[in-house]
Design an enzyme around this catalytic site. Structure first.
Site, PDB file in Angstrom:
ATOM      1  N   GLY A 136       0.799  -1.228   0.000  1.00 12.64           N
ATOM      2  CA  GLY A 136       0.000   0.000   0.000  1.00 12.64           C
ATOM      3  C   GLY A 136       0.827   1.271   0.000  1.00 12.64           C
ATOM      4  O   GLY A 136       0.307   2.355   0.192  1.00 12.64           O
ATOM      5  N   LEU A 137       2.146   1.115  -0.244  1.00 16.97           N
ATOM      6  CA  LEU A 137       3.051   2.279  -0.213  1.00 16.97           C
ATOM      7  C   LEU A 137       3.495   2.688  -1.609  1.00 16.97           C
ATOM      8  O   LEU A 137       4.456   3.421  -1.773  1.00 16.97           O
ATOM      9  CB  LEU A 137       4.275   1.960   0.650  1.00 16.97           C
ATOM     10  CG  LEU A 137       4.030   1.847   2.157  1.00 16.97           C
ATOM     11  CD1 LEU A 137       5.284   1.316   2.857  1.00 16.97           C
ATOM     12  CD2 LEU A 137       3.609   3.185   2.766  1.00 16.97           C
ATOM     13  N   GLY A 138       2.818   2.150  -2.640  1.00 19.71           N
ATOM     14  CA  GLY A 138       3.171   2.536  -4.002  1.00 19.71           C
ATOM     15  C   GLY A 138       4.442   1.862  -4.504  1.00 19.71           C
ATOM     16  O   GLY A 138       5.132   2.399  -5.368  1.00 19.71           O
ATOM     17  N   THR A 139       4.732   0.664  -4.007  1.00 16.42           N
ATOM     18  CA  THR A 139       5.957  -0.022  -4.483  1.00 16.42           C
ATOM     19  C   THR A 139       5.827  -0.382  -5.968  1.00 16.42           C
ATOM     20  O   THR A 139       6.809  -0.374  -6.690  1.00 16.42           O
ATOM     21  CB  THR A 139       6.260  -1.314  -3.689  1.00 16.42           C
ATOM     22  OG1 THR A 139       5.184  -2.245  -3.857  1.00 16.42           O
ATOM     23  CG2 THR A 139       6.491  -1.020  -2.227  1.00 16.42           C
ATOM     24  N   ASP A 143      -0.236   7.170  -7.875  1.00 14.98           N
ATOM     25  CA  ASP A 143       1.015   6.643  -7.320  1.00 14.98           C
ATOM     26  C   ASP A 143       2.219   6.984  -8.191  1.00 14.98           C
ATOM     27  O   ASP A 143       3.270   7.383  -7.693  1.00 14.98           O
ATOM     28  CB  ASP A 143       0.921   5.120  -7.169  1.00 14.98           C
ATOM     29  CG  ASP A 143      -0.055   4.739  -6.069  1.00 14.98           C
ATOM     30  OD1 ASP A 143      -0.168   3.542  -5.776  1.00 14.98           O
ATOM     31  OD2 ASP A 143      -0.707   5.643  -5.517  1.00 14.98           O
TER      32      ASP A 143
HETATM   33  N1  LIG Z   1      11.213  -4.383  -4.778  1.00 15.66           N
HETATM   34  C1  LIG Z   1      10.486  -4.782  -5.822  1.00 15.66           C
HETATM   35  N2  LIG Z   1      11.096  -5.354  -6.892  1.00 15.66           N
HETATM   36  C2  LIG Z   1      10.392  -5.734  -7.989  1.00 15.66           C
HETATM   37  N3  LIG Z   1       9.042  -5.622  -8.102  1.00 15.66           N
HETATM   38  C3  LIG Z   1       8.389  -5.076  -7.059  1.00 15.66           C
HETATM   39  C4  LIG Z   1       9.063  -4.628  -5.865  1.00 15.66           C
HETATM   40  N4  LIG Z   1       8.121  -4.145  -5.003  1.00 15.66           N
HETATM   41  C5  LIG Z   1       6.924  -4.285  -5.619  1.00 15.66           C
HETATM   42  N5  LIG Z   1       7.093  -4.845  -6.836  1.00 15.66           N
HETATM   43  C6  LIG Z   1       6.020  -5.198  -7.784  1.00 15.66           C
HETATM   44  O1  LIG Z   1       4.825  -4.516  -7.405  1.00 15.66           O
HETATM   45  C7  LIG Z   1       3.835  -5.502  -7.044  1.00 15.66           C
HETATM   46  C8  LIG Z   1       3.012  -4.961  -5.872  1.00 15.66           C
HETATM   47  O2  LIG Z   1       2.155  -3.974  -6.392  1.00 15.66           O
HETATM   48  P1  LIG Z   1       0.985  -3.420  -5.431  1.00 15.66           P
HETATM   49  O3  LIG Z   1       0.163  -4.567  -4.968  1.00 15.66           O
HETATM   50  O4  LIG Z   1       0.318  -2.301  -6.142  1.00 15.66           O
HETATM   51  O5  LIG Z   1       1.834  -2.908  -4.180  1.00 15.66           O
HETATM   52  P2  LIG Z   1       1.837  -1.409  -3.587  1.00 15.66           P
HETATM   53  O6  LIG Z   1       0.529  -1.285  -2.874  1.00 15.66           O
HETATM   54  O7  LIG Z   1       3.010  -1.362  -2.655  1.00 15.66           O
HETATM   55  O8  LIG Z   1       1.980  -0.496  -4.788  1.00 15.66           O
HETATM   56  C9  LIG Z   1       4.616  -6.723  -6.637  1.00 15.66           C
HETATM   57  O9  LIG Z   1       3.759  -7.875  -6.772  1.00 15.66           O
HETATM   58  C10 LIG Z   1       5.750  -6.704  -7.652  1.00 15.66           C
HETATM   59  O10 LIG Z   1       5.266  -7.189  -8.921  1.00 15.66           O
HETATM   60  C1  LIG Z   2      -6.315   1.890  -4.838  1.00 15.89           C
HETATM   61  C2  LIG Z   2      -5.538   2.991  -5.550  1.00 15.89           C
HETATM   62  O1  LIG Z   2      -6.296   4.191  -5.516  1.00 15.89           O
HETATM   63  C3  LIG Z   2      -4.189   3.211  -4.870  1.00 15.89           C
HETATM   64  C4  LIG Z   2      -3.312   1.951  -4.840  1.00 15.89           C
HETATM   65  O2  LIG Z   2      -2.176   2.192  -4.004  1.00 15.89           O
HETATM   66  P1  LIG Z   2      -1.076   1.041  -3.774  1.00 15.89           P
HETATM   67  O3  LIG Z   2      -0.727   0.431  -5.120  1.00 15.89           O
HETATM   68  O4  LIG Z   2      -1.724  -0.033  -2.881  1.00 15.89           O
HETATM   69  O5  LIG Z   2       0.069   1.707  -3.101  1.00 15.89           O
HETATM   70  C5  LIG Z   2      -5.361   2.535  -7.005  1.00 15.89           C
HETATM   71  C6  LIG Z   2      -4.897   3.672  -7.935  1.00 15.89           C
HETATM   72  O6  LIG Z   2      -5.130   4.858  -7.618  1.00 15.89           O
HETATM   73  O7  LIG Z   2      -4.314   3.328  -8.953  1.00 15.89           O
HETATM   74 MG   LIG Z   3       0.638  -0.261  -6.322  1.00 13.70          MG
END
Ligand SMILES: Nc1ncnc2c1ncn2[C@@H]1O[C@H](COP(=O)(O)OP(=O)(O)O)[C@@H](O)[C@H]1O
Ligand SMILES: C[C@@](O)(CCOP(=O)(O)O)CC(=O)O
Ligand SMILES: [Mg+2]
Length: 316
Positions: free
Chosen positions: A104-107, A151
Site C-alpha cells: 500500500g506504499l506505491g511499491t 502513485d
Molecule cells: N522491490 C520490488 N522489486 C520488484 N518488483 C516489485 C518490488 N516491489 C513491488 N514490486 C512489484 O509490485 C507488485 C506490488 O504492487 P501493489 O500490490 O500495487 O503494491 P503497492 O501497494 O506497494 O503499490 C509486486 O507484486 C511486484 O510485482
Molecule cells: C487503490 C488505488 O487508488 C491506490 C493503490 O495504491 P497502492 O498500489 O496499494 O500503493 C489505485 C490507484 O489509484 O491506482
Molecule cells: Mg501499487
C-alpha cells in the site's frame, strides 16, 4: 563501467484511494522511505531484487522472457517498464527496497518509475520527472489493467499532491501536518483488490454514492489542509476510512487499529493505498506510533519528500 542510480520516494495516500480510479479527487504525499534502482553496463541482462527473494533472473532482451511464469508475474512491472524502450541494451538491473512488496506504499509505481528513470538515462535520454510520471502511469495501467495516475505521479514528482476530480492535472499543496505510518503484510495485491472493487461497483447501487461522498471528504480535506485545521483533517481521515470499509477494501486489523485510534482520542488515522491490509496513515503523535507498533505495523519513514525521483550517473 557506466552505472545509473535512481532513488524513488514511496507514497502515502492521505485521502481518496479507490475513488480516484473512478474520477474522484485524491491527496497523496511522497515520503522519505524510498526504493533504489541501479542499472549497470553488462554483456547480459540480469534483474535482481532482494525483497522479492527470487535471486538473479536472466532476461532474454529479444522477447523479454524469463525462466518461469511465476517469476514473470513477480517482475511484471519491471519487465513492462523495460519494454517501453524500443532500443534496449543489456544491463544489470538491481532493485533495493526497504519495505516489502505490495504493502500500500506505491511499491508497484516506485519500481516502474525507478526503472524508467534509470534505464532511460542509461540509454542516453534526459526525461523530465513529469515525462517519467506519464510514461510510468501508462506502464502501471498496462500491467494492472486498472488504476489511476496517483502513485506514479506522486513518486515521480514528490511533494504533497492534489488530484482534482475528472482531470489529468495535479496541484502541489504547501502545508502538511506531521504523519506517522506503518504497514502489515497483506494477502492480495492492489491489482486483485481493484478488480474486486470493480465487481462491487457493477453490482451495487450505493457504490457510486459512496465514491461521491469520498470525493466530498477529499475536497473538505484540501480546505482543512490549506487552513492547517488539523482537528477537521483528522476527523475526515476517520470518515474516509469508514467509507473505504463500506467498499470492502479494509481489513480487520486496519479497522481495529483505526477504531482504537479514534477511541483513545488520536487526532486522525485511516487505511492508505489499495487496502486489504497493508498501510495505515495517522496524524503524528507519540501515541500513534506506539499504537501502530502494538498492532504489529512496521513503521516507515514518513517525512515529506519534495523532490520525487532523483537520478545519478556513476562512471566506475
Ligand atoms: N522491490 C520490488 N522489486 C520488484 N518488483 C516489485 C518490488 N516491489 C513491488 N514490486 C512489484 O509490485 C507488485 C506490488 O504492487 P501493489 O500490490 O500495487 O503494491 P503497492 O501497494 O506497494 O503499490 C509486486 O507484486 C511486484 O510485482
Ligand atoms: C487503490 C488505488 O487508488 C491506490 C493503490 O495504491 P497502492 O498500489 O496499494 O500503493 C489505485 C490507484 O489509484 O491506482
Ligand atoms: Mg501499487
Amino acid at each position: 563501467m557506466r552505472t545509473v542510480e535512481a532513488l524513488v520516494p514511496l507514497k502515502l495516500t492521505l485521502f481518496g484511494e479507490h475513488a480516484i480510479v473512478y474520477g474522484e479527487p485524491a491527496i497523496a504525499m511522497a515520503i522519505s522511505e524510498s526504493m533504489k534502482v541501479t542499472v549497470k553496463e553488462s554483456d547480459r541482462t540480469i534483474i535482481s531484487s532482494s525483497s522479492l527473494h527470487i535471486g538473479n533472473i536472466r532476461v532474454n532482451l529479444q522477447d523479454m522472457r524469463v525462466e518461469s511464469d511465476q517469476i514473470s508475474k513477480a517482475l511484471s512491472f519491471v519487465i513492462e517498464a523495460l519494454n517501453y524502450f524500443e532500443e534496449k541494451r543489456p544491463a544489470l538491473i538491481n532493485i533495493e527496497s526497504s519495505v516489502d512488496p505490495s504493502v500500500g506504499l506505491g511499491t508497484s509505481a516506485a519500481v516502474i518509475v525507478g526503472v524508467i528513470a534509470a534505464y532511460s538515462k542509461f540509454l542516453g535520454y534526459d526525461f523530465t520527472n513529469l515525462e517519467i510520471a506519464k510514461i510510468s502511469r501508462n506502464v502501471e495501467k498496462k500491467v494492472q489493467g486498472l488504476g489511476s495516475r496517483m502513485d506514479t505521479f506522486t513518486t515521480s514528482l514528490g511533494g504533497i499532491l492534489y488530484f482534482p476530480r475528472g482531470s489529468e492535472n495535479v496541484e502541489r499543496l504547501s502545508s502538511l501536518p506531521e504523519i506517522a505510518s506503518g504497514y502489515v503484510k497483506r494477502t492480495a495485491t492492489t491489482a486483485e483488490i481493484l478488480r474486486r472493487v470493480k465487481t462491487v461497483k457493477e453490482n451495487g447501487r450505493e457504490f457510486n454514492e459512496i465514491l461521491k461522498l469520498i470525493g466530498l471528504v477529499v475536497e473538505d480535506a484540501r480546505d482543512a489542509l490549506d487552513k492547517m485545521d488539523v482537528e477537521t483533517l483528522g476527523q475526515l481521515m476517520y470518515i474516509n476510512h469508514g467509507l473505504l470499509m463500506s467498499l470492502g477494501v479494509t481489513s480487520p486489523i486496519l479497522d481495529e487499529l483505526v477504531s482504537t485510534a479514534r477511541n483513545i482520542g488520536l487526532p486522525g488515522c485511516k487505511m492508505s493505498g489499495g487496502g486489504g491490509g497493508g498501510s495505515a496513515v495517522c496524524l503524528k503523535s507519540p501515541k500513534a506510533e506506539l499504537l501502530l507498533e502494538s498492532r504489529g505495523f512496521k513503521l516507515v519513514k514518513s517525512e515529506l519528500n519534495r523532490t520525487g525521483v532523483t537520478i545519478k550517473e556513476i562512471n566506475s
